[in-house]
Design a protein around this motif. Structure first.
Motif, mmCIF file in Angstrom:
data_model
loop_
_atom_site.group_PDB
_atom_site.id
_atom_site.type_symbol
_atom_site.label_atom_id
_atom_site.label_comp_id
_atom_site.label_asym_id
_atom_site.label_seq_id
_atom_site.Cartn_x
_atom_site.Cartn_y
_atom_site.Cartn_z
ATOM 1 N N LEU A 59 43.976 16.707 34.891
ATOM 2 C CA LEU A 59 43.751 17.891 34.631
ATOM 3 C C LEU A 59 43.998 18.018 32.923
ATOM 4 C CD1 LEU A 59 43.544 20.994 35.258
ATOM 5 C CD2 LEU A 59 45.826 21.132 35.490
ATOM 6 N N THR A 60 44.651 17.278 32.158
ATOM 7 C CA THR A 60 44.725 17.153 30.688
ATOM 8 C C THR A 60 43.384 16.745 30.314
ATOM 9 O OG1 THR A 60 47.065 16.653 31.081
ATOM 10 C CG2 THR A 60 45.828 16.398 28.997
ATOM 11 N N ILE A 61 42.821 15.829 30.831
ATOM 12 C CA ILE A 61 41.303 15.462 30.409
ATOM 13 C C ILE A 61 40.359 16.417 30.442
ATOM 14 C CG2 ILE A 61 39.608 13.815 30.772
ATOM 15 C CD1 ILE A 61 41.719 11.899 31.479
ATOM 16 N N VAL A 62 40.568 17.085 31.686
ATOM 17 C CA VAL A 62 39.362 18.001 32.095
ATOM 18 C C VAL A 62 39.540 19.299 31.193
ATOM 19 C CG1 VAL A 62 38.509 19.776 33.895
ATOM 20 C CG2 VAL A 62 39.179 17.335 34.535
ATOM 21 N N THR A 63 40.823 19.724 31.140
ATOM 22 C CA THR A 63 41.303 20.962 30.102
ATOM 23 C C THR A 63 40.804 20.608 28.722
ATOM 24 O OG1 THR A 63 42.793 21.616 31.785
ATOM 25 C CG2 THR A 63 42.832 22.821 29.594
ATOM 26 N N GLY A 64 41.171 19.548 28.027
ATOM 27 C CA GLY A 64 40.752 19.258 26.721
ATOM 28 C C GLY A 64 39.537 18.945 26.521
ATOM 29 N N ILE B 90 51.086 21.976 23.083
ATOM 30 C CA ILE B 90 49.865 22.201 22.530
ATOM 31 C C ILE B 90 49.087 23.289 23.338
ATOM 32 C CG2 ILE B 90 47.486 21.407 22.045
ATOM 33 C CD1 ILE B 90 49.073 18.775 21.563
ATOM 34 N N ALA B 91 49.069 23.222 24.626
ATOM 35 C CA ALA B 91 48.196 24.544 25.390
ATOM 36 C C ALA B 91 49.070 25.920 25.240
ATOM 37 C CB ALA B 91 48.030 23.851 26.737
ATOM 38 N N LEU B 92 50.517 25.751 25.287
ATOM 39 C CA LEU B 92 50.965 26.958 25.207
ATOM 40 C C LEU B 92 50.576 27.651 23.850
ATOM 41 C CD1 LEU B 92 53.125 28.694 26.218
ATOM 42 C CD2 LEU B 92 54.877 27.521 25.341
ATOM 43 N N ILE B 93 50.467 26.810 22.781
ATOM 44 C CA ILE B 93 50.332 27.129 21.396
ATOM 45 C C ILE B 93 48.865 27.914 21.391
ATOM 46 C CG2 ILE B 93 49.742 26.562 19.046
ATOM 47 C CD1 ILE B 93 52.263 24.594 19.398
ATOM 48 N N GLY B 94 48.064 27.167 22.037
ATOM 49 C CA GLY B 94 46.658 27.616 22.152
ATOM 50 C C GLY B 94 46.538 29.054 22.886
ATOM 51 N N ILE C 236 38.154 26.275 17.041
ATOM 52 C CA ILE C 236 39.608 26.462 17.242
ATOM 53 C C ILE C 236 39.968 25.789 18.610
ATOM 54 C CG2 ILE C 236 41.436 28.036 17.793
ATOM 55 C CD1 ILE C 236 40.932 29.468 15.183
ATOM 56 N N PRO C 237 39.132 26.230 19.695
ATOM 57 C CA PRO C 237 39.274 25.547 20.798
ATOM 58 C C PRO C 237 39.174 24.102 20.807
ATOM 59 C CG PRO C 237 37.963 27.511 21.448
ATOM 60 C CD PRO C 237 37.952 27.204 19.838
ATOM 61 N N ALA C 238 38.241 23.768 20.056
ATOM 62 C CA ALA C 238 38.281 22.077 19.990
ATOM 63 C C ALA C 238 39.417 21.313 19.293
ATOM 64 C CB ALA C 238 36.838 21.718 19.125
ATOM 65 N N PHE C 239 39.931 22.348 18.342
ATOM 66 C CA PHE C 239 41.124 21.961 17.694
ATOM 67 C C PHE C 239 42.477 22.038 18.370
ATOM 68 C CE2 PHE C 239 39.290 23.675 13.664
ATOM 69 C CZ PHE C 239 38.423 22.741 13.460
ATOM 70 N N ILE C 240 42.502 22.694 19.658
ATOM 71 C CA ILE C 240 43.357 22.401 20.781
ATOM 72 C C ILE C 240 43.154 21.259 21.571
ATOM 73 C CG2 ILE C 240 44.480 23.723 22.482
ATOM 74 C CD1 ILE C 240 45.160 24.756 19.912
ATOM 75 N N GLY C 241 41.778 21.314 21.999
ATOM 76 C CA GLY C 241 41.247 20.351 23.070
ATOM 77 C C GLY C 241 41.542 18.867 22.717
ATOM 78 N N VAL C 242 41.020 18.680 21.377
ATOM 79 C CA VAL C 242 41.066 17.248 20.896
ATOM 80 C C VAL C 242 42.530 16.476 21.153
ATOM 81 C CG1 VAL C 242 40.847 15.619 18.786
ATOM 82 C CG2 VAL C 242 39.067 17.284 19.660
ATOM 83 N N PRO C 243 43.651 17.632 20.598
ATOM 84 C CA PRO C 243 44.994 16.752 20.853
ATOM 85 C C PRO C 243 45.352 16.561 22.200
ATOM 86 C CG PRO C 243 45.002 18.568 19.142
ATOM 87 C CD PRO C 243 43.637 18.375 19.696
ATOM 88 N N MET C 244 44.808 17.356 22.935
ATOM 89 C CA MET C 244 45.175 17.353 24.449
ATOM 90 C C MET C 244 44.546 16.250 25.111
ATOM 91 S SD MET C 244 45.106 21.307 25.689
ATOM 92 C CE MET C 244 45.506 20.785 27.525
ATOM 93 N N CYS D 180 44.228 27.482 28.822
ATOM 94 C CA CYS D 180 45.391 27.028 28.398
ATOM 95 C C CYS D 180 46.280 27.533 29.452
ATOM 96 C CB CYS D 180 45.584 27.560 26.990
ATOM 97 S SG CYS D 180 44.796 26.658 25.890
ATOM 98 N N VAL D 181 46.539 28.614 30.050
ATOM 99 C CA VAL D 181 47.406 29.180 30.727
ATOM 100 C C VAL D 181 47.483 28.395 31.997
ATOM 101 C CG1 VAL D 181 47.852 31.193 32.173
ATOM 102 C CG2 VAL D 181 47.694 31.625 29.830
ATOM 103 N N ASN D 182 45.959 28.067 32.548
ATOM 104 C CA ASN D 182 45.966 27.516 33.766
ATOM 105 C C ASN D 182 46.517 26.323 33.750
ATOM 106 O OD1 ASN D 182 44.722 26.982 36.489
ATOM 107 N ND2 ASN D 182 43.403 25.358 35.146
#
Length: 125
Positions: free
Chosen positions: A6-11, A65-69, A34-42, A104-106
């Motif tokens: 799920l982390t891979i899919v969401t990122g 990271i997702a919560l911050i996003g 910005i979404p990519a800046f959250i996705g890459v670290p994930m 991110c919430v999901n």
């Protein structure tokens, strides 16, 4: 689906969202990424989580990271009414923020649920 997958899919979806927003807006603003800046670290956390001794740390980091996003996207998500009525100044930013917020919430909800279930399974009967 396990949390690593799920982390891979969401990122990946966050990266795709950010790159798409950047291209659709004519590459005029780096903030569209910005979404990519959250996705890459994930995605990096997902790779790290493949090591069993680092799994919990990596997934907890991805959850933060997702919560911050999710929290960071709220300032545009609250403008969804403007998007619906057609009065939004930056409709692409609102749409992108809504997508990022939902992803991110999901992810946070699924991650928390997974850890709660793991803790329940470990408790003696």
């Amino acid at each position: 689906m396990n949390v690593s997958k799920l982390t891979i899919v969401t990122g990946a979806l966050l990266v795709l969202t950010g790159v798409t927003a950047y291209l659709v807006t004519g590459t005029s603003s780096v903030t569209a990424l910005i979404p990519a800046f959250i996705g890459v670290p994930m995605l990096i956390c997902a790779l790290i989580s493949r090591r069993p001794n680092l799994y919990r740390h990596a997934i907890h980091t991805a959850l933060v990271i997702a919560l911050i996003g999710a929290l960071g996207s709220l300032m545009n998500v609250v403008k969804i009414g403007q998007l619906i009525t057609g009065t939004a100044e930056r409709p692409a930013a609102i749409a992108t923020s809504v997508i990022m917020f939902l992803l991110c919430v999901n992810y946070v909800a699924a991650g928390v649920y997974s850890f709660v279930e793991a803790r329940r399974r470990r408790k003696p009967a």
